[in-house]
Design an enzyme around this catalytic site. Structure first.
Site, PDB file in Angstrom:
ATOM      1  N   CYS A   1       9.543  11.423  -9.282  1.00 42.45           N
ATOM      2  CA  CYS A   1       8.922  11.738  -7.996  1.00 42.45           C
ATOM      3  C   CYS A   1       7.714  10.872  -7.652  1.00 42.45           C
ATOM      4  O   CYS A   1       7.860   9.745  -7.194  1.00 42.45           O
ATOM      5  CB  CYS A   1       8.552  13.217  -7.962  1.00 42.45           C
ATOM      6  SG  CYS A   1       8.292  13.828  -6.264  1.00 42.45           S
TER       7      CYS A   1
ATOM      8  N   GLY B   1      31.690 -33.292  22.912  1.00 41.19           N
ATOM      9  CA  GLY B   1      33.113 -33.211  23.194  1.00 41.19           C
ATOM     10  C   GLY B   1      33.528 -31.765  23.321  1.00 41.19           C
ATOM     11  O   GLY B   1      33.199 -30.945  22.461  1.00 41.19           O
ATOM     12  N   VAL B   2      34.233 -31.442  24.391  1.00 42.68           N
ATOM     13  CA  VAL B   2      34.653 -30.060  24.623  1.00 42.68           C
ATOM     14  C   VAL B   2      36.171 -29.995  24.652  1.00 42.68           C
ATOM     15  O   VAL B   2      36.828 -30.792  25.316  1.00 42.68           O
ATOM     16  CB  VAL B   2      34.049 -29.493  25.926  1.00 42.68           C
ATOM     17  CG1 VAL B   2      32.552 -29.296  25.781  1.00 42.68           C
ATOM     18  CG2 VAL B   2      34.339 -30.394  27.123  1.00 42.68           C
TER      19      VAL B   2
ATOM     20  N   SER C   1      33.424 -25.823  20.078  1.00 42.26           N
ATOM     21  CA  SER C   1      32.800 -26.651  21.116  1.00 42.26           C
ATOM     22  C   SER C   1      32.305 -25.795  22.275  1.00 42.26           C
ATOM     23  O   SER C   1      31.285 -26.108  22.898  1.00 42.26           O
ATOM     24  CB  SER C   1      33.774 -27.720  21.613  1.00 42.26           C
ATOM     25  OG  SER C   1      34.894 -27.149  22.272  1.00 42.26           O
TER      26      SER C   1
ATOM     27  N   LYS D   1       6.691  12.116 -16.744  1.00 43.99           N
ATOM     28  CA  LYS D   1       6.189  11.675 -15.443  1.00 43.99           C
ATOM     29  C   LYS D   1       4.826  11.025 -15.628  1.00 43.99           C
ATOM     30  O   LYS D   1       3.944  11.580 -16.279  1.00 43.99           O
ATOM     31  CB  LYS D   1       6.097  12.881 -14.503  1.00 43.99           C
ATOM     32  CG  LYS D   1       5.695  12.556 -13.070  1.00 43.99           C
ATOM     33  CD  LYS D   1       5.779  13.814 -12.208  1.00 43.99           C
ATOM     34  CE  LYS D   1       5.448  13.531 -10.749  1.00 43.99           C
ATOM     35  NZ  LYS D   1       5.617  14.741  -9.911  1.00 43.99           N
TER      36      LYS D   1
ATOM     37  N   GLU E   1      13.819  16.921 -10.142  1.00 42.46           N
ATOM     38  CA  GLU E   1      12.660  17.128 -11.011  1.00 42.46           C
ATOM     39  C   GLU E   1      12.614  18.577 -11.505  1.00 42.46           C
ATOM     40  O   GLU E   1      12.888  19.512 -10.755  1.00 42.46           O
ATOM     41  CB  GLU E   1      11.399  16.799 -10.200  1.00 42.46           C
ATOM     42  CG  GLU E   1      10.102  16.865 -10.955  1.00 42.46           C
ATOM     43  CD  GLU E   1       8.923  16.423 -10.090  1.00 42.46           C
ATOM     44  OE1 GLU E   1       7.812  16.337 -10.631  1.00 42.46           O
ATOM     45  OE2 GLU E   1       9.122  16.157  -8.875  1.00 42.46           O
TER      46      GLU E   1
END
Length: 679
Positions: A176, A366-367, A373, A121, A52
């Site tokens: 600003c 199911g693993v 899983s 401004k 500024e």
């Protein structure tokens, strides 16, 4: 098109600059600005924003009312305009200017030897240490022209500066205090089309004020779906009663792209490449943004648009922003911890609600000893614990087939036993042989034919068993397939791993699942014994285990559909932003071409940090595009329920991704052929 040019992909390089102020000496300040502008030009920057009242200094108080100073400001401004004629960047410079009967605190927008416009401004503070209205007039509502160097130029808070040869670059400027008010000018400008919001700031520093600025700038960029470029006054401003820290920062849609050291000795710049296509994409998808514009149309339609030709560099200038290798997995350790905590608990709470709604059925899963899983099992275990249900109500089944490895099966057994769930093993080999014989498959007469039918007979039988067991024992089948597999169609449709009663992993990409398991290990939630098994799972190659060992070294999912790291990268860019393949390839090249550059997520093994050439990126992107747009949508159109997890999106046909099942990928493949080099 130059594939390696950032500007060709919608990026705009911007700089927030703080220089050494010589208070009351506009010529010296203009020379300092010019030096920094030349450096920004050499960087290929399209925009340079200064503090500024750049030319006079902010802290000169009543000296602003002196004619000699104001004359010197105007002379220095004209010199700066002339001297910057050959420079690329749009310069946004602060200056006190006389207009009508008052002095205005303005931002002068300069490019290629011309003043494009002047923005006053809007809001002048007169509280605490501020007394700006003593010398200057507020600019809110000002619309017209101002005389500079014998020419009338646009003057007002209603100005948008648009690059005619870079459609995404539309600049608005505020000063600003304008950022601190409830309805800042930048918000209206963003609705009117501005994508880059600049703020020239004086803002003396006090304890905590830097964080206030960060909060406001970040908020403005996020609310406005814009970039916010902020530059505050620093060294050289008067310290009679105040001090200055020279804070500069660049935000994009709530993300910090660059920030300079505060309290600098000498000049400082924050420089970053803003992605205007990302901003456009976010606005396109968030329909309420434009609804808000319509509500305020009287304001937004009154903005004046000033076009200019930027003529950006066409060559490779690099890319000045961090491109995360794993967009679903942040590299920042604290953010990763938070993301893992949220993702894990989203999955757990989603399953809890489904169990409550069904009056607490058993969970059938199911693993295999693989990532998906394994993670689904620990999510189910935590959900049961939270609901006060016995872990024995989780019925975990190992279903070995023709290619099940001992290592993965043992991991599944060890994990189930360590968690205390009910575990059983059903060998599907005999049933699979019977089915292959019944349909007349060559394998049944001794031929080594391992085609898709051979694979899907096994995958389908596993799911068939799980559903029938769920019927028999009053349970639901918990799905384990992840978001990455859904995107690529890497699943068996119908009676296969694509189907379940509820899928906790449907919103979680493969790359995040790895880190979720690491997070569970580090949290120590299930104890050391479980942690050891989980680590063993992490160390195992990702494989569907459907083709017998010995025929291939190891059946690898990634050898078929591509590295999940790359495919998850592409998925994020497509699902979140809808980017073109050429841009995805450009981003992937910057993220992945050098394993030594940039950040990796914490805990990522150094020995497993790959790099990918452009040729590899191009090849796997073609695979992704073909599978995602053309091949696999029919599987997603029949997707079971499961919670969305990531801000990157999900693939539920009831949520984030609604698409036809019979579409061609031709336009995406053609674009890769035309615009992505073969490397």
């Amino acid at each position: 098109m130059n594939f390696y040019s950032a500007y060709q992909h919608g990026f705009v390089r911007v700089a927030a600059c703080t220089h050494h102020t010589t208070i009351g000496d506009p010529a010296a300040n203009a020379a300092s600005v010019l030096d920094m502008a030349r450096a920004c030009h050499d960087d290929g920057a399209a925009l340079a924003v200064f503090p500024e009242l750049t030319l006079s200094g902010y802290s000169i108080e009543d000296v602003l009312l002196q004619d000699s100073l104001l004359d010197a400001v105007e002379d220095a401004l004209l010199d700066l305009v002339t001297e910057s004629a050959d420079l690329l960047p749009v310069l946004v410079v602060g200056a006190p200017l006389r207009h009508r009967h008052r002095i205005y605190n303005t931002a002068v927008v300069i490019h290629r030897g011309a003043v494009l416009g002047v923005v006053p401004k809007s809001y002048l503070p007169t509280y605490r240490e501020f007394y700006e209205r003593r010398q200057m007039a507020p600019g809110d509502g000002e619309r017209g022209t101002i005389r500079i160097g014998g020419a009338d130029v646009a003057f007002g808070t209603d100005l948008l500066f648009a690059a005619s040869d870079l459609p995404g670059f539309v600049l608005h400027v505020e000063i600003c205090e304008d950022m601190f008010v409830p309805m800042p000018p930048s918000a209206e400008a963003a609705l009117a089309g501005a994508t880059v919001l600049a703020n020239l700031s004086g803002s003396p520093i006090t304890i905590g004020r830097a964080e206030d600025r960060r909060l406001l700038a970040r908020s403005a960029s996020a609310r406005c779906l814009a970039a916010y470029v902020y530059a505050a006054a620093g060294e050289g401003e008067s310290t009679t009663d105040l001090a200055w820290d020279g804070q500069t920062m660049i935000w994009e849609n709530g993300a910090l792209l660059a920030e300079s050291e505060r309290f600098p000795k000498g000049v400082r710049r924050s420089v970053a490449d803003v992605d205007t296509e990302l901003l456009r994409s976010e606005r396109l998808r968030m329909g309420t943004f434009d609804d808000n514009r319509r509500h305020h149309r009287e304001l937004t339609e009154s903005f004046r648009r000033i076009d200019f030709a930027l003529d950006p560099p066409a060559g490779d200038i690099g890319l000045l922003r961090e491109v995360e290798r794993f967009p679903f997995v942040p590299a920042d350790p604290q953010r990763l911890q938070q993301d893992c905590y949220e993702a894990y608990n989203i999955q757990v709470s989603g399953l809890e609600q489904r169990l409550r709604a069904l009056d607490y059925p058993k969970v059938v899963i199911g693993v295999s000893g693989g990532l998906d899983s394994t993670h689904a099992l620990i999510v189910a275990t935590h959900a049961m614990d939270r609901e006060g249900r016995p872990r024995s109500d989780i019925l975990a089944f190992a279903l070995p087939g023709f290619a099940t490895g001992e290592h993965t099966k043992n991991n599944a057994i060890k994990l189930a036993r360590a968690l205390g769930v009910t575990f059983s093993e059903i060998d599907i080999g005999d049933t699979a042989r019977l089915m292959l014989h019944t349909i007349g498959h060559p394998y049944s007469v001794g031929e080594k034919v391992y085609d898709v039918t051979f694979e899907n007979v096994q995958a389908g039988l596993r799911t068939d068993y799980l559903f029938r067991i769920a019927n028999q024992r009053g349970g639901i089948v918990l799905g384990t397939g992840d978001l990455s597999e859904l995107a690529l169609g890497w699943s068996t449709y119908g009676v296969g791993d694509q189907m379940s009663h509820y899928n906790v992993n449907a919103g979680v990409p493969k790359t995040l699942i790895q880190h979720l398991i690491r997070w569970v290990i580090s949290a120590g939630e299930f104890g050391e014994k479980v942690g050891e098994v989980l680590q063993s799972v992490l160390d195992t190659e990702i494989t569907p285990e459907l083709i017998p060992t010995g025929e291939e070294e190891l059946q690898s999912s990634e050898a078929k559909v591509g590295p999940f790291a790359l495919q998850d990268f592409s998925l994020f860019q497509v699902l979140r932003y809808g980017f073109r393949p050429s841009k995805i390839a450009f981003l992937a090249w910057h993220a992945w071409n050098d394993a030594e550059r940039g950040n990796w997520p914490p805990g990522f093994p150094k020995s497993e940090r790959p790099s990918y050439s452009l040729a590899e990126i191009r090849h796997w992107l073609q695979i992704f595009v073909q599978r995602f747009y053309s091949f696999s949508q029919f599987k997603r159109s029949a997707l079971p329920n499961g919670p969305k997890v990531s801000h990157g999106g999900a693939l539920s046909p009831r949520g984030d991704w609604r698409a036809p099942s019979d579409m061609s990928a031709r336009i995406w493949l053609d674009q890769i052929d035309r615009e992505v080099p073969k490397g």
